[in-house]
Design a protein around this motif. Structure first.
Motif, PDB file in Angstrom:
ATOM      1  N   LEU A  18       0.823  -1.203   0.000  1.00 17.55           N
ATOM      2  CA  LEU A  18       0.000   0.000   0.000  1.00 17.55           C
ATOM      3  C   LEU A  18       0.862   1.259   0.000  1.00 17.55           C
ATOM      4  O   LEU A  18       0.579   2.215  -0.716  1.00 17.55           O
ATOM      5  CB  LEU A  18      -0.935  -0.008   1.218  1.00 17.55           C
ATOM      6  N   ALA A  19       1.932   1.243   0.774  1.00 22.70           N
ATOM      7  CA  ALA A  19       2.842   2.396   0.826  1.00 22.70           C
ATOM      8  C   ALA A  19       3.449   2.665  -0.555  1.00 22.70           C
ATOM      9  O   ALA A  19       3.521   3.818  -0.990  1.00 22.70           O
ATOM     10  CB  ALA A  19       3.944   2.147   1.860  1.00 22.70           C
ATOM     11  N   SER A  26       6.020   3.266   4.719  1.00 24.04           N
ATOM     12  CA  SER A  26       5.244   2.368   5.578  1.00 24.04           C
ATOM     13  C   SER A  26       4.937   3.068   6.890  1.00 24.04           C
ATOM     14  O   SER A  26       3.832   2.917   7.442  1.00 24.04           O
ATOM     15  CB  SER A  26       6.024   1.081   5.861  1.00 24.04           C
ATOM     16  N   HIS A  27       5.880   3.816   7.400  1.00 28.29           N
ATOM     17  CA  HIS A  27       5.691   4.558   8.645  1.00 28.29           C
ATOM     18  C   HIS A  27       4.502   5.512   8.518  1.00 28.29           C
ATOM     19  O   HIS A  27       3.659   5.605   9.416  1.00 28.29           O
ATOM     20  CB  HIS A  27       6.975   5.338   8.980  1.00 28.29           C
ATOM     21  N   TRP A  28       4.408   6.218   7.401  1.00 29.38           N
ATOM     22  CA  TRP A  28       3.315   7.166   7.188  1.00 29.38           C
ATOM     23  C   TRP A  28       1.976   6.426   7.173  1.00 29.38           C
ATOM     24  O   TRP A  28       1.011   6.868   7.795  1.00 29.38           O
ATOM     25  CB  TRP A  28       3.513   7.926   5.877  1.00 29.38           C
ATOM     26  N   ILE A  29       1.920   5.293   6.471  1.00 31.65           N
ATOM     27  CA  ILE A  29       0.683   4.493   6.385  1.00 31.65           C
ATOM     28  C   ILE A  29       0.252   4.052   7.778  1.00 31.65           C
ATOM     29  O   ILE A  29      -0.917   4.196   8.155  1.00 31.65           O
ATOM     30  CB  ILE A  29       0.876   3.263   5.467  1.00 31.65           C
ATOM     31  N   MET A  30       1.175   3.545   8.574  1.00 33.95           N
ATOM     32  CA  MET A  30       0.835   3.068   9.918  1.00 33.95           C
ATOM     33  C   MET A  30       0.414   4.224  10.823  1.00 33.95           C
ATOM     34  O   MET A  30      -0.550   4.101  11.581  1.00 33.95           O
ATOM     35  CB  MET A  30       2.013   2.306  10.525  1.00 33.95           C
ATOM     36  N   ARG A  31       1.113   5.341  10.737  1.00 31.32           N
ATOM     37  CA  ARG A  31       0.773   6.494  11.568  1.00 31.32           C
ATOM     38  C   ARG A  31      -0.633   6.996  11.227  1.00 31.32           C
ATOM     39  O   ARG A  31      -1.437   7.294  12.115  1.00 31.32           O
ATOM     40  CB  ARG A  31       1.805   7.601  11.381  1.00 31.32           C
ATOM     41  N   GLU A  32      -0.953   7.087   9.934  1.00 27.56           N
ATOM     42  CA  GLU A  32      -2.287   7.531   9.516  1.00 27.56           C
ATOM     43  C   GLU A  32      -3.372   6.549   9.964  1.00 27.56           C
ATOM     44  O   GLU A  32      -4.441   6.963  10.408  1.00 27.56           O
ATOM     45  CB  GLU A  32      -2.335   7.704   8.001  1.00 27.56           C
ATOM     46  N   ALA A  33      -3.076   5.261   9.845  1.00 27.16           N
ATOM     47  CA  ALA A  33      -4.057   4.253  10.252  1.00 27.16           C
ATOM     48  C   ALA A  33      -4.327   4.346  11.753  1.00 27.16           C
ATOM     49  O   ALA A  33      -5.492   4.285  12.192  1.00 27.16           O
ATOM     50  CB  ALA A  33      -3.558   2.860   9.888  1.00 27.16           C
ATOM     51  N   ILE A  34      -3.293   4.520  12.542  1.00 26.99           N
ATOM     52  CA  ILE A  34      -3.466   4.626  13.991  1.00 26.99           C
ATOM     53  C   ILE A  34      -4.209   5.915  14.334  1.00 26.99           C
ATOM     54  O   ILE A  34      -5.126   5.910  15.163  1.00 26.99           O
ATOM     55  CB  ILE A  34      -2.108   4.542  14.704  1.00 26.99           C
ATOM     56  N   ARG A  35      -3.851   7.023  13.692  1.00 23.23           N
ATOM     57  CA  ARG A  35      -4.543   8.294  13.942  1.00 23.23           C
ATOM     58  C   ARG A  35      -6.027   8.176  13.615  1.00 23.23           C
ATOM     59  O   ARG A  35      -6.892   8.577  14.407  1.00 23.23           O
ATOM     60  CB  ARG A  35      -3.922   9.424  13.111  1.00 23.23           C
TER      61      ARG A  35
END
Length: 90
Positions: A18-19, A26-35
């Motif tokens: 997805l990233a 990948s960090h951005w994807i995970m941070r957005e998902a958690i937010r």
């Protein structure tokens, strides 16, 4: 604050795919998902607390609107009418 999260290989691969597709890390994807998750759950908790307060108030004073009264009011709002909330009653 650095936090580590253990992910299984399948989920890691899905995030990486997805990233790459989104041209993000990948960090951005995970941070957005958690937010997004935290915001959604905060809203859900707020709604739950509002409902509990409303239930407690109803048990205390018995004031309410019927479903029909609430629906009629919402229909007017949807139609663009500037109407006030109907008075609650026992």
């Amino acid at each position: 604050m650095a936090t580590s999260v253990k992910l299984d290989e399948d989920l890691k691969n899905r995030i990486q795919h997805l990233a790459e597709a989104r041209h993000r890390s990948s960090h951005w994807i995970m941070r957005e998902a958690i937010r997004d998750y935290v915001e959604r759950e905060e809203k859900r908790e707020s709604l739950k607390q509002d409902a509990l307060r409303a239930w407690e108030a109803y048990q205390k004073d018995g004031l309410h609107l019927t479903l029909e009264e609430a629906d009629a009011w919402l229909e007017k709002l949807e139609a663009g009418d500037d109407v006030e909330l109907p008075k609650c009653h026992i």
